[in-house]
Design an enzyme around this catalytic site. Structure first.
Site, PDB file in Angstrom:
ATOM      1  N   ASP A  90      34.339  26.696  74.710  1.00 28.95           N
ATOM      2  CA  ASP A  90      33.855  25.370  74.333  1.00 28.95           C
ATOM      3  C   ASP A  90      32.973  25.447  73.082  1.00 28.95           C
ATOM      4  OD1 ASP A  90      33.558  22.671  74.532  1.00 28.95           O
ATOM      5  OD2 ASP A  90      32.223  22.698  76.260  1.00 28.95           O
ATOM      6  N   LEU A 141      46.375  45.006  78.709  1.00 26.55           N
ATOM      7  CA  LEU A 141      45.553  43.832  79.041  1.00 26.55           C
ATOM      8  C   LEU A 141      46.483  42.652  79.291  1.00 26.55           C
ATOM      9  CD1 LEU A 141      42.341  42.701  78.346  1.00 26.55           C
ATOM     10  CD2 LEU A 141      43.715  41.430  76.746  1.00 26.55           C
ATOM     11  N   HIS A 171      38.550  24.903  65.618  1.00 27.72           N
ATOM     12  CA  HIS A 171      39.556  25.530  66.480  1.00 27.72           C
ATOM     13  C   HIS A 171      40.144  26.776  65.808  1.00 27.72           C
ATOM     14  CE1 HIS A 171      39.103  22.360  69.275  1.00 27.72           C
ATOM     15  NE2 HIS A 171      39.708  21.429  68.561  1.00 27.72           N
TER      16      HIS A 171
HETATM   17  C1  FPP Z   1      36.786  23.252  73.225  1.00 29.57           C
HETATM   18  O1  FPP Z   1      36.007  22.960  72.121  1.00 29.57           O
HETATM   19  C2  FPP Z   1      37.972  23.950  72.801  1.00 29.57           C
HETATM   20  C3  FPP Z   1      39.237  23.494  72.964  1.00 29.57           C
HETATM   21  C4  FPP Z   1      39.589  22.235  73.626  1.00 29.57           C
HETATM   22  C5  FPP Z   1      40.376  24.249  72.457  1.00 29.57           C
HETATM   23  C6  FPP Z   1      40.211  25.723  72.435  1.00 29.57           C
HETATM   24  C7  FPP Z   1      41.265  26.229  71.581  1.00 29.57           C
HETATM   25  C8  FPP Z   1      41.201  27.291  70.774  1.00 29.57           C
HETATM   26  C9  FPP Z   1      40.061  28.227  70.650  1.00 29.57           C
HETATM   27  C10 FPP Z   1      42.364  27.547  69.915  1.00 29.57           C
HETATM   28  C11 FPP Z   1      43.642  27.632  70.690  1.00 29.57           C
HETATM   29  C12 FPP Z   1      43.922  28.983  71.184  1.00 29.57           C
HETATM   30  C13 FPP Z   1      45.171  29.382  71.453  1.00 29.57           C
HETATM   31  C14 FPP Z   1      45.448  30.730  71.957  1.00 29.57           C
HETATM   32  C15 FPP Z   1      46.284  28.487  71.229  1.00 29.57           C
HETATM   33  P1  FPP Z   1      35.715  21.430  71.819  1.00 29.57           P
HETATM   34  O2  FPP Z   1      36.712  20.964  70.841  1.00 29.57           O
HETATM   35  O3  FPP Z   1      35.692  20.661  73.102  1.00 29.57           O
HETATM   36  O4  FPP Z   1      34.313  21.531  71.191  1.00 29.57           O
HETATM   37  P2  FPP Z   1      33.151  20.427  71.301  1.00 29.57           P
HETATM   38  O5  FPP Z   1      32.830  20.251  72.757  1.00 29.57           O
HETATM   39  O6  FPP Z   1      32.033  21.052  70.527  1.00 29.57           O
HETATM   40  O7  FPP Z   1      33.694  19.181  70.663  1.00 29.57           O
END
Ligand code: FPP
Length: 241
Positions: free
Chosen positions: A21, A132, A38
């Site tokens: 997150d 892994l 991201h």
């Molecule tokens: C949460 O941060 C993160 C996500 C919803 C997506 C996580 C995805 C990645 C790290 C990239 C994708 C990885 C792969 C392997 C495809 P948020 O956007 O909710 O952050 P915020 O709460 O600060 O807005």
């Protein structure tokens, strides 16, 4: 547990699950678009995979896209799909060479046919790797996972008295894998957000304010060192009493 000579705790989690997150907040703090966050999150994933191998963690489960994430702005959803596709295109050979076994948990059918095909191919290519296991939760929801399990149990005509924990485990996306020992959530929130609801019954929980793109090897070491100091009781009394 006391640290060993190599600086690692004696007991590291076998199965680590991560709620990655804070990508959006990381980007906002830098006046960048959310997708840049991201992308930085993916870069960090590379570091964390390396650290997991170094620390001896055998299974890493990452929450990359939840069933609720479809409700985000269309451009962000499309961006996350593109990120998954480009991660497969760019990283698959390296992951394979490093002995990573890729698995997907969630509903593949919600993704585009091209993406489904790429995910299937990645799973097939890496299926015999054993350094892994990387479970990518993409279009994943814990409640949806339980619903699909119950539906298949009913469809298979399983008599009620045969339904027990082992049987339900068998019908989950994570069938055949041990439950997570440690669940880490970055960016300070204190909730599970529909992640591995069944499997995390006895997982240790660790939350840190650090945003995912900044959650590096040292932060992971802090998390597993903290984990190693816990006494896991699984509902029993402390060992000392
Ligand atoms: C949460 O941060 C993160 C996500 C919803 C997506 C996580 C995805 C990645 C790290 C990239 C994708 C990885 C792969 C392997 C495809 P948020 O956007 O909710 O952050 P915020 O709460 O600060 O807005």
């Amino acid at each position: 547990m006391a640290d060993q000579a190599n600086g690692l705790p004696e007991h590291v989690p076998y199965h680590l699950a991560v709620i990655m997150d804070g990508n959006g907040r990381w980007a906002k703090a830098r006046n960048l678009p959310r997708l840049a966050g991201h992308r930085a999150g993916v870069e960090n994933l590379r570091r964390i995979l390396r650290a997991c191998s170094e620390f001896g963690i055998k299974i890493l489960t990452i929450y990359a896209f939840s069933t609720e994430n479809w409700g985000r702005p269309e451009a962000e959803v499309r961006g996350l799909m593109n990120i998954l596709e480009s991660v497969i295109d760019r990283e698959l050979n390296q992951l394979h060479a490093n002995g990573v076994q890729l698995r997907h948990i969630g509903e593949l059918s919600g993704l585009s046919p091209v993406l489904q095909q790429k995910v299937r191919r990645a799973i097939e290519l890496t299926r015999n790797n054993d350094q892994l296991i990387l479970n990518v939760a993409f279009n994943y929801g814990g409640r949806q996972e339980l619903i699909q399990a119950f539906r298949r149990i009913v469809k298979d005509g399983i008599p009620p008295e045969e339904i027990d924990e082992t049987l339900i485990d068998y019908y989950l996306y994570t069938a055949g894998q041990p439950d997570p020992d440690l669940i880490v959530r970055t960016a300070g929130e204190m909730r599970l957000s529909n992640f591995l609801l069944w499997q995390c019954s006895y997982a240790e929980y660790y939350s840190t304010p650090v945003y995912w793109p900044d959650f590096d090897r040292e932060e992971l070491l802090k998390a597993i060192t903290n984990y190693a100091q816990r006494e896991r009781r699984f509902g029993l009394v402390p060992q000392s009493s």
